[in-house]
Design an enzyme around this catalytic site. Structure first.
Site, PDB file in Angstrom:
ATOM      1  N   LYS A 149       5.907   2.041  -3.201  1.00 28.64           N
ATOM      2  CA  LYS A 149       6.460   2.595  -4.445  1.00 28.64           C
ATOM      3  C   LYS A 149       6.596   4.115  -4.382  1.00 28.64           C
ATOM      4  CE  LYS A 149       3.390   1.442  -7.498  1.00 28.64           C
ATOM      5  NZ  LYS A 149       2.371   0.681  -6.787  1.00 28.64           N
ATOM      6  N   ARG A 204      -0.426   0.165 -15.810  1.00 25.40           N
ATOM      7  CA  ARG A 204      -1.183  -0.730 -14.940  1.00 25.40           C
ATOM      8  C   ARG A 204      -1.941  -1.780 -15.747  1.00 25.40           C
ATOM      9  NH1 ARG A 204      -1.794   2.985 -10.602  1.00 25.40           N
ATOM     10  NH2 ARG A 204      -2.805   2.293  -8.715  1.00 25.40           N
ATOM     11  N   ARG A 215      -1.339   3.942   6.215  1.00 26.27           N
ATOM     12  CA  ARG A 215      -0.862   5.064   5.400  1.00 26.27           C
ATOM     13  C   ARG A 215      -1.726   6.312   5.593  1.00 26.27           C
ATOM     14  NH1 ARG A 215       0.418   4.031  -0.824  1.00 26.27           N
ATOM     15  NH2 ARG A 215      -1.784   3.555  -1.008  1.00 26.27           N
ATOM     16  N   ARG A 217      -6.628   7.934   2.540  1.00 28.98           N
ATOM     17  CA  ARG A 217      -7.272   7.959   1.236  1.00 28.98           C
ATOM     18  C   ARG A 217      -8.479   7.036   1.224  1.00 28.98           C
ATOM     19  NH1 ARG A 217      -2.519   6.733  -2.816  1.00 28.98           N
ATOM     20  NH2 ARG A 217      -4.057   5.251  -3.524  1.00 28.98           N
ATOM     21  N   ARG A 256      -8.588  -3.682  -4.750  1.00 26.56           N
ATOM     22  CA  ARG A 256      -7.401  -3.217  -5.478  1.00 26.56           C
ATOM     23  C   ARG A 256      -6.338  -4.314  -5.604  1.00 26.56           C
ATOM     24  NH1 ARG A 256      -5.356   1.792  -2.446  1.00 26.56           N
ATOM     25  NH2 ARG A 256      -3.977   2.130  -4.198  1.00 26.56           N
TER      26      ARG A 256
END
Ligand code: AMP
Length: 218
Positions: free
Chosen positions: A13, A88, A122, A155, A166
């Protein structure tokens, strides 16, 4: 054009929003980025949200809603925006409707294996926040940002043990949000199991079909 991007963590996203924000000249507003920035600055807000963000838990609605409301009031949002990471929860979606009228919600989807692969690779620049992927979008020099030379890091919440939490949280909280926007007939599903450029092209096609490119002057 006021848009919301939704999809599981790691679907890309942020990358789609960054590209489209440049093309459409509207700000990309990521609540996750706002929180990470505030944590880095050690501001009052940063201190409040740190414990949630680092554990991959949702920040309480009342905090997030206030942050978004203030951000959307800023001058750069007058021609629209891309909201990434908000809403969310159903409560946040309803609060957003009280703040403004959303034109379009893009729901990015891909198989679970694709998502896990994207998250674990990532990397983010500590200095400017640019996003890379060790396999799909590697920097020219490993560990260094192409744009500013900053150090790339993983992260805390992209680490496998947090990612599993998550994804589970995502599935539980997003079904009602997706249903909510489906009912309002502003949700379009985008196949994100393709190269970044293809996904972006598809988004622009959707905007054109909906007549949203003309109305914003882009
Ligand atoms: P993201 O970069 O969107 O994955 O967000 C990183 C973290 O920020 C999340 O794991 C949450 O702790 C927090 N966060 C970001 N957006 C929201 C939101 N809309 N509601 C609650 N927490 C959020």
């Amino acid at each position: 054009m006021k848009m919301v991007f939704i999809g599981p963590p790691g679907i890309g996203k942020g990358s789609y929003a960054t590209e489209l924000s440049k093309i459409l000249k509207i700000p990309h507003i990521s609540t996750g980025d706002i929180f990470r920035e505030e944590i880095k600055k050690e501001s009052e807000l940063g201190k409040q949200v740190k414990k949630y963000v680092e554990k991959g838990l949702l920040v309480p609605d009342e905090i997030v809603i206030k942050v978004v409301e203030n951000r959307l009031k800023k001058e750069d949002c007058r021609n629209g925006f891309i909201l990434d990471g908000f809403p969310r929860t159903l409560n946040q979606a309803k609060a957003l409707d009280r703040i403004t009228d959303i034109d379009l919600v893009l729901n990015f989807t891909a198989p679970v294996e694709t998502i896990i692969g994207r998250i674990s690779g990532r990397r983010i620049c500590r200095k400017c926040g640019a996003i890379y992927h060790v396999k799909f979008m590697p920097p020219r020099v490993p560990g260094k940002c192409d744009k500013c030379g900053g150090e790339l890091y993983q992260r805390e919440d992209d680490k496998p043990e947090v990612v599993v939490k998550r994804l589970k949280e995502y599935e539980e909280t997003f079904k009602p949000i997706i249903d909510y926007y489906k009912e309002k007939k502003i949700l379009v599903t985008v196949n994100a199991n393709r190269h970044l450029k293809e996904v972006v092209k598809d988004c622009l096609k959707i905007l054109e079909e909906k007549g949203l490119l003309k109305s914003s002057g882009n």
